[in-house]
Design a protein around this motif. Structure first.
Motif, short mmCIF file in Angstrom:
data_model
loop_
_atom_site.label_atom_id
_atom_site.label_comp_id
_atom_site.label_asym_id
_atom_site.label_seq_id
_atom_site.Cartn_x
_atom_site.Cartn_y
_atom_site.Cartn_z
N ASP A 188 72.44 33.22 23.22
CA ASP A 188 71.70 34.47 23.47
C ASP A 188 71.23 34.56 24.92
O ASP A 188 70.09 34.94 25.20
CB ASP A 188 70.49 34.59 22.53
CG ASP A 188 70.88 35.11 21.17
OD1 ASP A 188 72.02 35.57 20.99
OD2 ASP A 188 70.03 35.08 20.26
N ILE A 189 72.11 34.24 25.84
CA ILE A 189 71.78 34.28 27.26
C ILE A 189 72.39 35.50 27.93
O ILE A 189 71.68 36.27 28.59
CB ILE A 189 72.28 33.00 27.99
CG1 ILE A 189 71.63 31.75 27.40
CG2 ILE A 189 72.06 33.10 29.49
CD1 ILE A 189 70.14 31.66 27.59
N LEU A 190 73.68 35.69 27.80
CA LEU A 190 74.36 36.73 28.57
C LEU A 190 73.86 38.13 28.25
O LEU A 190 73.83 38.99 29.13
CB LEU A 190 75.88 36.64 28.36
CG LEU A 190 76.51 35.34 28.89
CD1 LEU A 190 77.99 35.31 28.58
CD2 LEU A 190 76.26 35.18 30.38
N HIS A 191 73.45 38.38 27.01
CA HIS A 191 72.97 39.73 26.68
C HIS A 191 71.61 40.02 27.29
O HIS A 191 71.17 41.17 27.29
CB HIS A 191 72.97 39.96 25.17
CG HIS A 191 71.82 39.35 24.45
ND1 HIS A 191 71.25 39.95 23.36
CD2 HIS A 191 71.14 38.21 24.64
CE1 HIS A 191 70.26 39.21 22.91
NE2 HIS A 191 70.18 38.15 23.67
N ALA B 118 75.35 37.99 19.52
CA ALA B 118 75.69 39.03 18.55
C ALA B 118 76.79 39.84 19.20
O ALA B 118 76.53 40.66 20.07
CB ALA B 118 74.48 39.90 18.24
N ALA B 119 78.02 39.56 18.85
CA ALA B 119 79.16 40.24 19.47
C ALA B 119 79.30 41.62 18.86
O ALA B 119 79.63 41.76 17.68
CB ALA B 119 80.42 39.42 19.29
N GLY B 120 79.03 42.65 19.66
CA GLY B 120 79.12 44.02 19.18
C GLY B 120 80.48 44.30 18.57
O GLY B 120 81.49 43.79 19.00
N GLY B 121 80.48 45.11 17.53
CA GLY B 121 81.71 45.43 16.85
C GLY B 121 82.00 44.47 15.71
O GLY B 121 82.83 44.75 14.86
N THR B 122 81.30 43.35 15.69
CA THR B 122 81.46 42.44 14.55
C THR B 122 80.16 42.44 13.78
O THR B 122 80.11 42.90 12.66
CB THR B 122 81.81 41.00 14.99
OG1 THR B 122 80.82 40.52 15.89
CG2 THR B 122 83.17 40.94 15.63
N ARG B 123 79.11 41.96 14.40
CA ARG B 123 77.83 41.90 13.72
C ARG B 123 76.68 42.46 14.57
O ARG B 123 75.56 42.46 14.17
CB ARG B 123 77.51 40.47 13.32
CG ARG B 123 78.41 40.00 12.22
CD ARG B 123 78.28 38.53 12.00
NE ARG B 123 79.01 38.14 10.83
CZ ARG B 123 80.31 37.98 10.80
NH1 ARG B 123 81.04 38.18 11.87
NH2 ARG B 123 80.91 37.62 9.69
N GLY B 124 77.01 42.89 15.78
CA GLY B 124 75.98 43.46 16.64
C GLY B 124 75.53 44.81 16.11
O GLY B 124 76.19 45.42 15.28
N ASN B 125 74.38 45.27 16.59
CA ASN B 125 73.93 46.58 16.13
C ASN B 125 73.43 47.40 17.31
O ASN B 125 73.03 46.87 18.33
CB ASN B 125 72.86 46.45 15.03
CG ASN B 125 71.60 45.79 15.52
OD1 ASN B 125 71.02 46.24 16.51
ND2 ASN B 125 71.16 44.73 14.87
N ILE C 189 83.63 41.65 21.41
CA ILE C 189 84.52 40.51 21.67
C ILE C 189 85.51 40.82 22.78
O ILE C 189 85.71 40.01 23.69
CB ILE C 189 85.23 40.07 20.37
CG1 ILE C 189 84.19 39.46 19.42
CG2 ILE C 189 86.35 39.07 20.66
CD1 ILE C 189 84.69 39.13 18.05
N ASP C 190 86.12 42.00 22.75
CA ASP C 190 87.04 42.37 23.82
C ASP C 190 86.34 42.48 25.16
O ASP C 190 86.90 42.14 26.20
CB ASP C 190 87.77 43.67 23.49
CG ASP C 190 88.80 43.50 22.38
OD1 ASP C 190 89.28 42.36 22.17
OD2 ASP C 190 89.13 44.50 21.72
#
Length: 106
Positions: free
Chosen positions: A6-9, A38-45, A63-64
């Motif tokens: 949870d660093i890059l976000h 939390a990779a958006g598009g998978t489980r991010g919101n 992810i992309d």
């Protein structure tokens, strides 16, 4: 291996690139960079994405987006593993050469 949990976000693109630069520098020549987010598009919101933007000027990435974001650093996404309902482990390996021109152009 270097683990970013949870660093890059938490950072805007310029600072997130600096963080990856340092990880790659330290991990050379054959280390790995592990990213748990939390990779958006998978489980991010979208609520968390908006919160990160408003409070920190940062954002959630899909992810992309992670794949493209890491590529100029010479990182290749090897695996994505679901850890919880809202976190994934993205495992990056180092390529032999880094595209410095791509890094300098961002």
């Amino acid at each position: 291996a270097y683990l970013l949990f949870d660093i890059l976000h938490n950072w805007d693109d310029d600072n997130a690139h600096r963080i990856l630069d340092r990880c790659v520098e330290a991990a050379r020549p054959s280390g790995r960079v592990l990213v748990i987010e939390a990779a958006g598009g998978t489980r991010g919101n979208s609520e968390m994405d908006l919160t990160m933007l408003v409070h920190y000027g940062s954002r959630e990435r899909g992810i992309d987006e992670f794949r493209a974001f890491a590529a100029p650093h010479g990182l290749v996404l090897d695996t994505v593993t679901a850890l919880t309902d809202d976190r994934c482990l993205l495992e990056f390996r180092l390529q032999r050469s880094v595209n410095r021109a791509a890094l300098d152009s961002r």
